[in-house]
Each structure stands twice: as structure tokens, then as C-alpha cells.
Design an enzyme around this catalytic site. Structure first.
Site, mmCIF file in Angstrom:
data_model
loop_
_atom_site.group_PDB
_atom_site.id
_atom_site.type_symbol
_atom_site.label_atom_id
_atom_site.label_comp_id
_atom_site.label_asym_id
_atom_site.label_seq_id
_atom_site.Cartn_x
_atom_site.Cartn_y
_atom_site.Cartn_z
ATOM 1 N N LYS A 6 100.546 28.356 29.732
ATOM 2 C CA LYS A 6 99.389 28.774 30.517
ATOM 3 C C LYS A 6 98.127 28.130 29.964
ATOM 4 O O LYS A 6 98.071 27.685 28.811
ATOM 5 C CB LYS A 6 99.233 30.297 30.449
ATOM 6 C CG LYS A 6 100.344 31.107 31.068
ATOM 7 C CD LYS A 6 100.081 32.600 30.871
ATOM 8 C CE LYS A 6 101.188 33.471 31.434
ATOM 9 N NZ LYS A 6 101.189 33.491 32.900
ATOM 10 N N ARG B 54 111.436 37.871 35.281
ATOM 11 C CA ARG B 54 112.644 38.114 36.066
ATOM 12 C C ARG B 54 113.900 37.862 35.235
ATOM 13 O O ARG B 54 114.938 38.453 35.483
ATOM 14 C CB ARG B 54 112.622 37.253 37.331
ATOM 15 C CG ARG B 54 112.665 35.773 37.107
ATOM 16 C CD ARG B 54 112.140 34.972 38.284
ATOM 17 N NE ARG B 54 110.695 35.099 38.413
ATOM 18 C CZ ARG B 54 109.981 34.490 39.366
ATOM 19 N NH1 ARG B 54 110.581 33.734 40.274
ATOM 20 N NH2 ARG B 54 108.683 34.633 39.427
#
Length: 429
Positions: free
Chosen positions: A204, A278
Site C-alpha cells: 500500500k 478473504r
């Protein structure tokens, strides 16, 4: 020192305070004026933010307050650092508000804690200890940590967390008020507990990483909800599974192009190490499914796509089970919490194709491409029963605010704990 009192009025503020003033002050405190507001709770929230800005050590709510008005005040008044104490109005809502507020404070403090102080193991331990303090001998738990996760076949949590020196952990907690070890499990709560998310090798930006201590907001929210349900006297057997890891970069971190083989045989190509939530939830959902519980709720700060769709005002609700989805939305409505349904169809499970595995964990494009929140839910649907019966996935778009607003303080919100607790009480398969 006398209490700082806060009361409500249906009258306009006096002329010196301004024509549309929501607040005026007295010798002993403040008055919130609702005269021109059809949405009294929003007006209260905005006034509470202004009062919170005074750094008051404590306030006492006096006069005629409805329960939801007091809750709106509490949500907005409770700042992240050294929050002021609240004495509730003298009416029949005091006990219930105290229960809900204790769960709110626990949830917010856990999310707002620094990533240095909240390792994966610490997150699991603090959650377990808090629930244990409420449920006493009705609560038992186990933790699987580090290499033991690999040995147990929990490949998602293990691989996401193996880049950190602080090992990943999976908490499995059992609240069993029946006292019968063979009693059926009524519900399972699964939480994403990424205590810090650098994005891994799909790193990020600095700005995007700043608030990533909040990426365990799902774990905190389901823990807060279970604790609230316990204090409310729930008499159902409920399990809590937290999937805890730090997503960091090192020579031992998982990489793009890796293929993970899950316990149920599903193979997953990693095309984005920043789509890690996930991957850990898949393990938790399989463990939840193994219990045979008729209700599984997972909660996660999972996708930016949910925030693009809903802003930071609503949590996104996904389910292939129409009844479960409607019951979740109804629970939220009854608790005055904003939840909103987004699409999940069978085809969403195939929206992240891979030439090297059954599926990829995302699409190799910024944000996972269009429909990213539904595609993430579709990925998760591979790890519950094929029909998705009794499974509800919550993408917590409203769990955290990177900056204060006119209505909410900076940091964790704890929104959702009341709706999830009610769903545990009321759900009918």
C-alpha cells in the site's frame, strides 16, 4: 466539581446563540435544541461532537431522553483518546445502555489500539479473556499459533501471517450455556483479524497504510457482539472464530503467484497479497461450517469497493440465503444500525479466474475491478455449504473513520455490534 449536564429541548436556542444553534449553555451544562430537526438523532450526534471537543471528563444526561437519542449521543461523544464518562438519563433504559456501551467501548478500544501493542496472538488473547470475563465457566477456547496452523491445514491464516516475526493465530472460542458438551452449535461468528496490513508485496501507499491498524475491525466487531449477547442473557451455544495475522513483507512472506491449497481442496492463486482478508476468512468459514451451525456470520473490513458503494455510513450485507439476509437487515433496522444489501449470485464465485488454480484471490487490477465487494463475497462462498444456507457476510464499510466528521469521532465506530447481537437472539433457520 458539579456534573456537566446535557438536556434536550424542543425549543429554539435563545437569540444570542444564533438563529439555527443546536447548542446553548447554562450554568450547569448544555442544552441540545431539536426544534428544527426532523432527524433528532443526527442533531444530537452533531451536538455531541461539539461537546466532545471541549474534552469534558464526564457528562450527565438529564431530562427526557429516548434510548436511541442517548445511544446517538454516546456514539458521537466517545472520542478515541480519554473518552469522557456518561451518566445515563434516569429512566428504564439505563441497564440496557450500560450493557451496550461496555461492548462499544471494548470494541473501539481494541480497534484503536496501536499495531505494535496488538499482535495477532494478543488480539486473540484479549478477545478471549474479555468474553471469558463475561461468560465465566460457560466459555472455553483454544488458540492455534504459528507453524501449528500449517500443520492443522489452515493455509490462509498461516501464509498471510508468515511474513511477520509475530506469528499468526486462530482463536476458536465456545460459549456453551447449556453445560452439555454435545449440545448443537446455534451460531458461529467469524472475524477477520489482520492486526496490521501493509499490503504485503502488493504494498500500500503510506497514506493507504496509515489506518491499517483497523483491519482487525471484523474480529473486534463480532467479539463485541458476542460479549453484548452474553450480557443480555442469550441462552444459545455460539462459537467465535478469529483469523489473526499481520500482513507484512519479509524473506518469508507469501508472494504473488503462490498457489494455496485449502482443506476443502480449493486451490487459490495469489494475484494480490493485499487481498489477504478473504484468504484468512476462508479458513474461519470452513471451521465454522464443520460445526453444522444453522447460522454463520462473518465480518471483515474487506474491500474498498464496499466503501465506494456505500461510503462510511453503511455496512454491506451479502448472502445467498434470502431469509438469512432479510433477518440480518431486519435486526439492523430494529437496532437503528445502517446495513445495506449488495449482490451475491452463484456466478460471483467465478469472477476471479486463474489459469493456475481453481480461482484467484482477486483480479489483477486496481481495487480488484468493478464489483469487487461482490467478487470477494463470491470467493468466500466457496468455503461454506454450496447453497450458502444460513451464511451472512458483512463487509464493514462503516467500521472506522480516518478523520473526525461532524457526527463521528476519528477511529473505530463499533457500529454493528447491536445488530449482530440481535441476530444471534432472533435468528430462525
Amino acid at each position: 466539581m458539579a456534573d456537566f449536564t446535557v438536556s434536550l429541548s424542543d425549543e429554539k436556542a435563545g437569540a444570542p446563540w444564533g438563529e439555527n444553534a443546536r447548542l446553548s449553555f447554562t450554568e450547569t451544562g448544555a442544552v441540545i435544541h431539536l426544534a428544527q430537526d426532523s432527524d433528532s438523532e443526527r442533531a444530537i450526534a452533531q451536538a455531541a461532537r461539539k461537546l466532545d471537543g471541549l474534552n469534558l471528563p464526564a457528562v450527565t444526561l438529564t431530562g427526557d431522553w429516548q434510548k436511541e437519542q442517548q445511544w446517538a449521543f454516546a456514539l458521537s461523544f466517545t472520542r478515541a483518546r480519554h473518552p469522557g464518562a456518561i451518566t445515563w438519563a434516569d429512566n428504564d433504559d439505563q441497564a440496557q445502555l450500560a450493557q451496550e456501551y461496555a461492548a462499544l467501548v471494548f470494541t473501539r478500544q481494541l480497534v484503536n489500539d496501536t499495531p505494535e501493542d496488538l499482535s495477532p496472538e494478543t488480539l486473540a488473547q484479549r478477545a478471549a479473556q474479555w468474553v471469558k470475563s463475561l461468560g465465566q465457566d460457560k466459555v472455553s477456547f483454544t488458540m492455534t499459533v504459528g507453524e501449528a496452523l500449517k500443520d492443522a491445514g489452515w493455509v490462509g491464516i498461516y501464509n498471510v501471517g508468515r511474513g511477520s516475526e509475530r506469528p499468526p493465530a486462530m482463536l476458536e472460542l465456545d460459549y456453551n450455556p447449556t453445560g452439555n458438551a454435545d449440545a448443537p452449535v446455534d451460531a458461529v461468528l467469524v472475524g477477520k483479524g489482520i492486526t496490521f496490513d501493509s499490503g504485503g508485496y502488493s504494498i500500500k501507499s503510506s497514506e493507504g497504510m496509515l489506518d491499517m491498524k483497523c483491519d482487525m475491525g471484523g474480529a473486534a466487531t463480532v467479539t463485541g457482539a458476542l460479549g453484548l449477547a452474553i450480557t443480555q442473557g442469550i441462552n444459545k451455544r455460539i462459537k467465535l472464530i478469529l483469523c489473526c495475522a499481520e500482513n507484512l513483507i519479509s524473506g518469508h512472506a507469501y508472494k504473488l503467484g503462490d498457489v494455496l491449497t485449502y482443506k476443502n481442496g480449493v486451490t487459490v492463486e495469489v494475484v494480490n497479497t493485499d487481498a489477504e482478508g478473504r484468504l484468512v476468512l476462508a479458513d474461519g468459514l470452513m471451521a465454522a461450517t464443520e460445526t453444522g451451525a444453522p447460522l454463520i456470520i462473518d465480518a471483515a473490513t474487506l474491500t474498498g469497493a464496499a466503501m465506494v458503494a456505500l461510503g462510511s455510513d453503511y455496512h454491506a450485507v451479502f448472502s445467498k440465503d434470502d431469509s438469512a439476509r432479510e433477518q440480518m437487515l431486519n435486526a439492523a433496522k430494529l437496532e437503528n444500525e445502517r446495513f445495506w444489501p449488495l449482490p451475491l449470485e452463484a456466478f460471483h464465485a467465478d469472477r476471479c479466474p486463474s489459469a493456475f488454480a481453481d480461482t484467484a484471490n482477486s483480479r489483477p487490477m486496481k481495487g480488484g475491478g468493478g464489483g469487487g465487494a461482490s467478487n470477494a463475497a463470491g470467493f468466500l462462498s466457496r468455503f461454506v455449504n454450496p447453497q450458502g444456507k444460513g451464511w451472512v457476510h458483512l463487509d464493514l464499510a462503516a467500521a472506522y473513520h480516518g478523520g473526525a466528521t461532524a457526527e463521528m469521532p476519528v477511529g473505530a465506530t463499533a457500529k454493528g455490534i447491536r445488530a449482530i447481537a440481535r441476530m444471534l437472539h432472533d435468528f430462525k433457520a
